[in-house]
Design a protein around this motif. Sequence first.
Motif, short mmCIF file in Angstrom:
data_model
loop_
_atom_site.label_atom_id
_atom_site.label_comp_id
_atom_site.label_asym_id
_atom_site.label_seq_id
_atom_site.Cartn_x
_atom_site.Cartn_y
_atom_site.Cartn_z
N THR A 51 1.78 -10.98 -7.87
CA THR A 51 1.26 -9.92 -7.02
C THR A 51 1.33 -8.60 -7.77
N VAL A 52 0.19 -7.94 -7.86
CA VAL A 52 0.13 -6.60 -8.46
C VAL A 52 -0.19 -5.64 -7.33
N VAL A 53 0.65 -4.64 -7.17
CA VAL A 53 0.47 -3.65 -6.10
C VAL A 53 -0.08 -2.37 -6.71
N HIS A 54 -1.16 -1.88 -6.13
CA HIS A 54 -1.77 -0.61 -6.56
C HIS A 54 -1.33 0.46 -5.58
N ASN A 55 -0.49 1.36 -6.04
CA ASN A 55 -0.07 2.49 -5.22
C ASN A 55 -1.17 3.54 -5.34
N THR A 56 -1.97 3.67 -4.31
CA THR A 56 -3.13 4.57 -4.38
C THR A 56 -2.73 6.04 -4.30
#
Length: 103
Positions: A51-56
């Motif tokens: 899982t790769v989380v993109h902190n926008t």
Amino acid sequence: LTTYDSNFDAHSVHNLASLRPASIIPPSDFFSLDGESRWLVPSRSGNGSYTVVHNTTDDTLHCNCRGFRTHRHCYHSINLARHIITQRLLAEEAVQEEVASNV
């Protein structure tokens, strides 16, 4: 796509996209879990995914693989960063074409 910029966080989309991935993941292999910020990216071995989380908010990526925890980047996050930058460039190009067609 981009060049490393020390004004950005090391694991910003911009800086991760400037790195060369150990191997290429086709964009069709990414799976968005929520439409924007959580992505499943396949492992190189083909046995599972990470899982790769993109902190926008700050435009950074974080992966749950050991490589990312150790090096602050991994081939999952680099490939996703390159995909995000490519999508941004395509969207920008479409806007420019739209503006040019209305002139």
